[in-house]
Motif scaffolding. Structure first.
Motif, mmCIF file in Angstrom:
data_model
loop_
_atom_site.group_PDB
_atom_site.id
_atom_site.type_symbol
_atom_site.label_atom_id
_atom_site.label_comp_id
_atom_site.label_asym_id
_atom_site.label_seq_id
_atom_site.Cartn_x
_atom_site.Cartn_y
_atom_site.Cartn_z
ATOM 1 N N CYS A 137 -45.586 9.035 -20.686
ATOM 2 C CA CYS A 137 -45.837 9.952 -21.805
ATOM 3 C C CYS A 137 -46.275 9.255 -23.084
ATOM 4 C CB CYS A 137 -44.580 10.767 -22.119
ATOM 5 S SG CYS A 137 -44.277 12.150 -20.994
ATOM 6 N N GLN A 138 -46.127 7.934 -23.176
ATOM 7 C CA GLN A 138 -46.284 7.288 -24.479
ATOM 8 C C GLN A 138 -46.719 5.836 -24.327
ATOM 9 O OE1 GLN A 138 -42.610 6.626 -27.001
ATOM 10 N NE2 GLN A 138 -43.449 8.414 -28.074
ATOM 11 N N LEU A 139 -47.393 5.335 -25.358
ATOM 12 C CA LEU A 139 -47.713 3.914 -25.477
ATOM 13 C C LEU A 139 -46.988 3.330 -26.680
ATOM 14 C CD1 LEU A 139 -51.600 3.722 -24.988
ATOM 15 C CD2 LEU A 139 -49.832 3.272 -23.271
ATOM 16 N N ARG A 140 -46.579 2.091 -26.548
ATOM 17 C CA ARG A 140 -46.160 1.309 -27.703
ATOM 18 C C ARG A 140 -47.152 0.164 -27.851
ATOM 19 N NH1 ARG A 140 -40.974 -0.964 -30.571
ATOM 20 N NH2 ARG A 140 -41.743 -3.027 -31.183
ATOM 21 N N LEU A 141 -47.749 0.047 -29.038
ATOM 22 C CA LEU A 141 -48.689 -1.021 -29.338
ATOM 23 C C LEU A 141 -47.997 -2.022 -30.259
ATOM 24 C CD1 LEU A 141 -51.899 1.094 -30.126
ATOM 25 C CD2 LEU A 141 -51.003 0.379 -27.890
ATOM 26 N N ASP A 142 -47.802 -3.236 -29.767
ATOM 27 C CA ASP A 142 -47.206 -4.303 -30.571
ATOM 28 C C ASP A 142 -48.296 -5.234 -31.053
ATOM 29 O OD1 ASP A 142 -44.114 -4.303 -30.566
ATOM 30 O OD2 ASP A 142 -44.633 -3.795 -28.493
ATOM 31 N N ALA A 168 -52.078 12.259 -28.598
ATOM 32 C CA ALA A 168 -51.525 13.396 -29.323
ATOM 33 C C ALA A 168 -50.887 12.975 -30.646
ATOM 34 C CB ALA A 168 -50.498 14.111 -28.455
ATOM 35 N N THR A 169 -50.990 11.687 -30.994
ATOM 36 C CA THR A 169 -50.427 11.150 -32.228
ATOM 37 C C THR A 169 -51.550 10.760 -33.178
ATOM 38 O OG1 THR A 169 -48.533 10.268 -31.007
ATOM 39 C CG2 THR A 169 -48.930 9.367 -33.205
ATOM 40 N N LEU A 170 -51.397 11.126 -34.445
ATOM 41 C CA LEU A 170 -52.376 10.733 -35.460
ATOM 42 C C LEU A 170 -52.022 9.352 -35.988
ATOM 43 C CD1 LEU A 170 -54.815 11.442 -37.221
ATOM 44 C CD2 LEU A 170 -53.230 12.455 -38.881
ATOM 45 N N VAL A 171 -52.874 8.370 -35.681
ATOM 46 C CA VAL A 171 -52.667 6.992 -36.135
ATOM 47 C C VAL A 171 -53.658 6.720 -37.260
ATOM 48 C CG1 VAL A 171 -52.659 4.559 -35.470
ATOM 49 C CG2 VAL A 171 -51.943 6.311 -33.828
ATOM 50 N N PRO A 172 -53.199 6.272 -38.424
ATOM 51 C CA PRO A 172 -54.125 6.007 -39.530
ATOM 52 C C PRO A 172 -54.995 4.793 -39.250
ATOM 53 C CG PRO A 172 -51.941 5.213 -40.086
ATOM 54 C CD PRO A 172 -51.801 5.938 -38.771
ATOM 55 N N ARG A 173 -56.096 4.676 -40.002
ATOM 56 C CA ARG A 173 -56.872 3.429 -39.958
ATOM 57 C C ARG A 173 -55.994 2.294 -40.466
ATOM 58 N NH1 ARG A 173 -63.124 3.409 -41.943
ATOM 59 N NH2 ARG A 173 -63.992 4.888 -40.426
ATOM 60 N N TYR A 184 -46.327 3.780 -32.090
ATOM 61 C CA TYR A 184 -46.161 4.554 -30.858
ATOM 62 C C TYR A 184 -47.215 5.648 -30.833
ATOM 63 C CZ TYR A 184 -41.591 2.454 -29.846
ATOM 64 O OH TYR A 184 -40.584 1.573 -29.543
ATOM 65 N N VAL A 185 -47.777 5.889 -29.649
ATOM 66 C CA VAL A 185 -48.819 6.893 -29.492
ATOM 67 C C VAL A 185 -48.501 7.733 -28.259
ATOM 68 C CG1 VAL A 185 -51.296 7.341 -29.350
ATOM 69 C CG2 VAL A 185 -50.478 5.215 -30.407
ATOM 70 N N ASP A 186 -48.428 9.051 -28.430
ATOM 71 C CA ASP A 186 -48.181 9.947 -27.297
ATOM 72 C C ASP A 186 -49.476 10.226 -26.549
ATOM 73 O OD1 ASP A 186 -45.445 10.278 -27.732
ATOM 74 O OD2 ASP A 186 -45.770 11.897 -29.173
ATOM 75 N N PHE A 187 -49.406 10.228 -25.223
ATOM 76 C CA PHE A 187 -50.532 10.686 -24.427
ATOM 77 C C PHE A 187 -50.696 12.191 -24.600
ATOM 78 C CE2 PHE A 187 -50.067 6.710 -21.999
ATOM 79 C CZ PHE A 187 -51.405 6.384 -21.799
ATOM 80 N N ASP A 188 -51.920 12.651 -24.560
ATOM 81 C CA ASP A 188 -52.219 14.081 -24.573
ATOM 82 C C ASP A 188 -52.490 14.505 -23.134
ATOM 83 O OD1 ASP A 188 -52.824 16.659 -25.229
ATOM 84 O OD2 ASP A 188 -54.671 16.205 -26.326
ATOM 85 N N GLY A 189 -51.397 14.712 -22.368
ATOM 86 C CA GLY A 189 -51.553 14.998 -20.946
ATOM 87 C C GLY A 189 -52.084 13.775 -20.226
#
Length: 383
Positions: A137-142, A168-173, A184-189
């Protein structure tokens, strides 16, 4: 996921004495006969064992995280074997990818071309990440290593920047210096997530990045709650804003800010059992400069109550701590904090969260660094 290793335990001797067969066994492959006549093969009764081991995370001999596979699987997936795992039945398979790649492997490392050599810049560099199975369901980017060009003097990432799309997560520039940060970034399906790094070859700078991409299962205890761009799981720790630094922005050394514009995200801390509140405090006297003219203040004032701004006076760049009270237990009637100093506050609101807000107008903000805040969970009862 599991890997299967088919191994021969032993073979019953042939009826005729003196007959033998040669065996060739390799990790991850079924054992095969070599050079044994067909009539002789029929007189053997080999016993096989099917060994299964989980494709769990492992640490390679190069200290990089990998996934435990058979040697053949690691080769087929274009990974690099780095040490063994599963009681020497498997290899710790490390996946390193650069521009133009696609991956569905956990613990993939996304690096600039020729890393650790620095990168002069050029076309957009992307990696497409697909979930390794339907339970992700999710990614963690280190950001293990992350150095891009600084924003312009107003905090805009215009030359170099990282973007994350498709989730499904809004990540800023994000640009500048961000080693040891994470998101952390959620997958959109089942849709893939694309991580892109744009660089301007006309701006001379020694760029470098190494981003570890971890896939998190939907039922994992390590999954970040919805709405948390960053997530911490320890009872004490430190939260740093993106591109925080004490060195002035070289692109605008007199009035430029390091703080990035257009931020709006939550930093969450997992509540430890037996703890009822969380305390936030500045890390040092220079670790909270988020709004106003930092350069114009007396240096003896920065980091003190005199430079701290709260409430409705915080309209552009600030942090929010829900329902705070001071260290004596007195409730505060404000939850916004900005300026050039931070007064220690405590919050018992659940979940534990710190919101970070910046707008797109840095007029009047001079030489802001951003913030470093320390947190400490407080055991029950609070007072």
């Amino acid at each position: 996921m599991f890997s299967v290793l088919l191994a021969v335990i032993f073979a019953v001797a042939t009826i005729a004495s003196g007959q033998s067969a040669a065996w060739d066994q390799s990790l991850g492959d079924a054992t095969t006969f070599q050079d044994a006549p067909l009539e002789r093969q029929g007189k053997f009764f080999p016993l096989f064992s099917v060994i299964r081991f989980a494709n769990t995370q492992c640490t390679g001999s190069n200290n990089l995280n990998g996934t435990c596979f058979t040697r053949r699987e690691c080769s087929n997936y274009a990974g690099t074997a780095s040490g063994t795992c599963a009681n020497n039945l498997g290899v710790c398979c490390v996946f390193v990818r650069t521009c133009g790649s696609t991956t569905n492997m956990n613990n993939t490392y996304f690096i600039n071309p020729d890393y650790p050599t620095t990168y002069t810049g050029g076309d957009r560099c992307t990696i497409v990440v697909r979930p390794c199975n339907s339970h992700i369901c999710q990614l963690r980017l280190d950001f293990l290593d992350f150095s891009l060009a600084q924003p312009d003097g107003t905090g805009v990432c215009d030359l170099d920047f990282l973007t994350v799309t498709g989730g499904a997560t809004l990540v800023p520039r994000i640009c500048g210096e961000n080693t040891n940060q994470h998101v952390y970034v959620d997958f959109d399906g089942p849709a893939p997530i694309t991580i892109s790094i744009d660089t301007d070859v006309n701006y001379v700078f020694d760029r470098r990045w190494n981003i570890r991409i971890q896939q998190i299962a939907c039922d994992s205890v390590w999954r970040a709650p919805s709405g948390c761009l960053q997530y911490y799981t320890t009872t004490t720790g430190t939260v740093t804003s993106f591109n925080y630094g004490t060195v002035v922005n070289p692109r605008s050394p007199l009035v430029g800010t390091r703080q990035l514009v257009n931020l709006n995200y939550g930093v969450c801390v997992r509540m430890t059992v037996g703890y009822c509140a969380i305390q936030w405090s500045q890390d040092n006297t220079l670790s909270f400069t988020v709004s106003g003219d930092t350069d114009g203040l007396d240096t003896t004032i920065i980091g003190t109550d005199l430079a701290a701004v709260t409430g409705t006076d915080c309209t552009a760049d600030f942090v929010i701590i829900p329902n705070p009270f001071d260290t004596t237990g007195t409730a505060l009637d404000v939850d916004r904090f900005c300026g050039n100093g931070f007064v220690t506050v405590i919050s018992s609101s659940k979940p534990f969260v710190l919101y970070v807000i910046t707008n797109g107008d840095e007029t009047g903000d001079v030489l802001n660094r951003g913030f470093i805040l320390d947190y400490q969970q407080i055991a029950c009862p609070i007072f």
